[in-house]
Design a protein around this motif. Structure first.
Motif, PDB file in Angstrom:
ATOM      1  N   ASP A 116      52.349  41.110  31.079  1.00  0.00           N
ATOM      2  CA  ASP A 116      52.964  40.865  29.768  1.00  0.00           C
ATOM      3  C   ASP A 116      53.612  39.483  29.761  1.00  0.00           C
ATOM      4  N   GLU A 117      53.144  38.613  28.853  1.00  0.00           N
ATOM      5  CA  GLU A 117      53.670  37.257  28.763  1.00  0.00           C
ATOM      6  C   GLU A 117      54.704  37.118  27.652  1.00  0.00           C
ATOM      7  N   ILE A 118      54.906  38.185  26.886  1.00  0.00           N
ATOM      8  CA  ILE A 118      55.893  38.163  25.796  1.00  0.00           C
ATOM      9  C   ILE A 118      57.210  38.799  26.246  1.00  0.00           C
ATOM     10  N   SER A 119      57.140  40.032  26.739  1.00  0.00           N
ATOM     11  CA  SER A 119      58.304  40.673  27.367  1.00  0.00           C
ATOM     12  C   SER A 119      57.924  40.931  28.822  1.00  0.00           C
ATOM     13  N   LEU A 149      49.573  48.281  35.736  1.00  0.00           N
ATOM     14  CA  LEU A 149      48.995  47.139  36.436  1.00  0.00           C
ATOM     15  C   LEU A 149      47.828  46.555  35.648  1.00  0.00           C
ATOM     16  N   GLY A 150      47.681  45.238  35.748  1.00  0.00           N
ATOM     17  CA  GLY A 150      46.545  44.555  35.141  1.00  0.00           C
ATOM     18  C   GLY A 150      46.520  44.551  33.631  1.00  0.00           C
ATOM     19  N   THR A 151      47.675  44.764  32.998  1.00  0.00           N
ATOM     20  CA  THR A 151      47.722  44.873  31.541  1.00  0.00           C
ATOM     21  C   THR A 151      48.748  43.910  30.959  1.00  0.00           C
ATOM     22  N   GLY A 152      48.369  43.272  29.845  1.00  0.00           N
ATOM     23  CA  GLY A 152      49.277  42.374  29.147  1.00  0.00           C
ATOM     24  C   GLY A 152      50.067  43.113  28.086  1.00  0.00           C
ATOM     25  N   HIS A 153      50.633  42.354  27.175  1.00  0.00           N
ATOM     26  CA  HIS A 153      51.554  42.934  26.184  1.00  0.00           C
ATOM     27  C   HIS A 153      50.871  43.960  25.287  1.00  0.00           C
ATOM     28  N   TYR A 154      49.759  43.588  24.666  1.00  0.00           N
ATOM     29  CA  TYR A 154      49.123  44.473  23.696  1.00  0.00           C
ATOM     30  C   TYR A 154      48.433  45.662  24.359  1.00  0.00           C
ATOM     31  N   GLY A 155      48.120  45.528  25.637  1.00  0.00           N
ATOM     32  CA  GLY A 155      47.441  46.612  26.340  1.00  0.00           C
ATOM     33  C   GLY A 155      48.301  47.817  26.621  1.00  0.00           C
ATOM     34  N   ILE A 156      49.626  47.684  26.493  1.00  0.00           N
ATOM     35  CA  ILE A 156      50.471  48.846  26.778  1.00  0.00           C
ATOM     36  C   ILE A 156      50.588  49.785  25.580  1.00  0.00           C
ATOM     37  N   ASN A 176      47.794  49.677  23.057  1.00  0.00           N
ATOM     38  CA  ASN A 176      46.516  49.580  22.364  1.00  0.00           C
ATOM     39  C   ASN A 176      45.386  49.503  23.396  1.00  0.00           C
ATOM     40  N   GLY A 177      44.303  50.200  23.161  1.00  0.00           N
ATOM     41  CA  GLY A 177      43.153  50.090  24.049  1.00  0.00           C
ATOM     42  C   GLY A 177      43.030  51.228  25.043  1.00  0.00           C
ATOM     43  N   ARG A 178      42.058  51.085  25.940  1.00  0.00           N
ATOM     44  CA  ARG A 178      41.698  52.164  26.863  1.00  0.00           C
ATOM     45  C   ARG A 178      42.840  52.576  27.791  1.00  0.00           C
ATOM     46  N   ARG A 179      43.524  51.586  28.372  1.00  0.00           N
ATOM     47  CA  ARG A 179      44.591  51.942  29.319  1.00  0.00           C
ATOM     48  C   ARG A 179      45.749  52.642  28.613  1.00  0.00           C
ATOM     49  N   TRP A 180      46.010  52.236  27.367  1.00  0.00           N
ATOM     50  CA  TRP A 180      47.029  52.943  26.592  1.00  0.00           C
ATOM     51  C   TRP A 180      46.599  54.393  26.386  1.00  0.00           C
ATOM     52  N   ARG A 181      45.382  54.602  25.934  1.00  0.00           N
ATOM     53  CA  ARG A 181      44.919  55.952  25.604  1.00  0.00           C
ATOM     54  C   ARG A 181      44.798  56.845  26.836  1.00  0.00           C
TER      55      ARG A 181
END
Length: 411
Positions: free
Chosen positions: A350-353, A379-386, A388-393
């Motif tokens: 995460d590059e934002i928070s 691990l391996g996830t940026g801001h929007y990935g937490i 939105n997307g497969r890792r979130w789901r």
């Protein structure tokens, strides 16, 4: 002046969009033997045309969900409508009507930071099979008349207090990104006065609780510029063509530029990949790209007072972790929280928070026992990935639902 220049740019780009549409029509009419050339021409026209487009507020468009293999209809309801926000409910129904499954009740607090709440469509969609879901749907400040007054950090907490009290006890609250600070503040106030509607759980995801921890590019940018610079360079008045004419806002188009500047190379590569997909005839891949970026580029204007408050409180003066944050003269004291279990979620990339900034909430909520705490680093996830997307789901959402059910009255 900034707003007027952007409006001028949008109008000036209209001929470009018309030209790209015309080229696309020409490419589609080319003979079969020129197929390779027509694909390149068509793809080029679409890329150029998209650069000239503006995007309106999207719809959630969630018409159904599946609970325990049963397909349920989803109907959006407006529960409370305020000048700057609508409390929206995604009601699940069977053919015969509304059914009370006694699933945990969840309020998702969407960020007021440039994007519409529909950016959390995937967040809502993944929660719907397991929960009664509500969301804060923030309005575009350019569409709020001046007569409605100003909106700042204090007003934000006013809204959250009203929403939580309306939804009542046995509520669970999730803050995605920016609202982590006002949500933690609101729950602290409810705990301070031992209100019966204190949420059973509070999940903070990628939020700037203490930006002194592991500072990133957003934090550095805030440190390098004064509050006067932010006011003089990022605040503009809404032009006369909108309902909110004369209101001071931080324009959404500026926020979008800021978001994209954090990952310029990634966005350039995504655009080039779209070009390749169009040439290759990969319609599914191209549609997935355009769907995401249509949403990502749909932005709203933030009330100037709230935007400046957010910068000052979280990134400049660090009032919450220093124990100096107040709401209408009352000190915010997270250590008073004893009945609301706390979960924090962060993304490693995460590059934002940046990682550690949201986890800091655990130190502030010092009176909670370990049995009422949880932290997850994806691990391996940026801001929007937490959210939105497969890792979130597949990874994050199941953990949040499990945490909620562990602390819910009915389970």
């Amino acid at each position: 002046m900034l707003y007027h220049l952007n409006e001028f740019k949008n109008v000036a780009m209209m001929p470009t969009k018309m030209w790209s549409d015309a080229v696309g029509m020409f490419a589609s009419a080319m003979p079969t033997e020129a197929d390779s050339y027509s694909k390149i021409l068509s793809a080029s026209s679409q890329i150029i045309g998209r650069s000239a487009m503006t995007f309106d507020q999207p719809q959630f468009g969630l018409s159904q969900t599946v609970r325990h293999n049963e397909v349920l209809k989803v109907v959006e309801k407006k529960i409370m409508v305020k000048p700057f926000c609508t409390l929206r409910y995604f009601q699940r129904q069977r053919e015969e009507g509304v059914v009370n499954f006694k699933d945990p009740k969840v309020l998702i607090c969407a960020p007021l930071s440039g994007h519409f709440a529909t950016l959390l469509r995937d967040t809502v969609k993944a929660m719907l099979p397991h929960h009664e879901v509500y969301i804060t749907d923030w309005h575009n400040a350019r569409d709020v008349p001046l007569k409605e007054g100003k909106f700042n950090f204090q007003t934000y907490i006013d809204y959250l207090l009203d929403f939580i009290r309306h939804l009542g006890k046995d509520l669970h609250i999730i803050a995605v990104c920016q609202p982590a600070v006002p949500v933690l503040s609101t729950v602290s106030l409810l705990a301070e006065y031992n209100e019966p509607c204190q949420p059973r759980t509070m999940t903070l995801m990628g939020g700037p609780i203490d930006t002194r921890v592991n500072p990133g590019p957003v934090n550095q940018f805030a440190e390098d510029h004064s509050m006067l610079w932010f006011k003089n360079n990022l605040i503009s008045k809404v032009p006369g063509s909108y309902v909110g004419a004369g209101r001071e806002v931080c324009p959404g188009f500026l926020m979008l530029q800021g978001f994209m500047s954090l990952n310029v190379q990634r966005h350039q590569e995504a655009n080039f990949n779209l070009f390749k997909k169009l040439i290759q005839g990969d319609r599914e891949g191209a549609e997935a790209h355009t769907k995401f970026y249509d949403e990502y580029r749909a932005v709203l204007d933030m009330p100037a007072d709230y935007y400046l408050d957010s910068i000052r409180i979280a990134f400049k003066e660090h009032l919450l972790p220093k124990g100096l944050l107040t709401w209408r003269g009352y000190l915010i004291r997270p250590e008073k929280i004893k009945k609301t279990a706390l979960m924090t979620v962060e993304g490693e990339l995460d590059e934002i928070s940046c990682s550690g900034q949201t986890y800091a909430a655990h130190e502030l909520c010092s009176k909670l026992p370990d049995t009422m705490r949880s932290h997850y680093l994806q691990l391996g996830t940026g801001h929007y990935g937490i959210f939105n997307g497969r890792r979130w789901r597949e990874e994050i959402q199941p953990l949040i639902s499990l945490f909620i059910r562990e602390h819910d009255r009915y389970h």
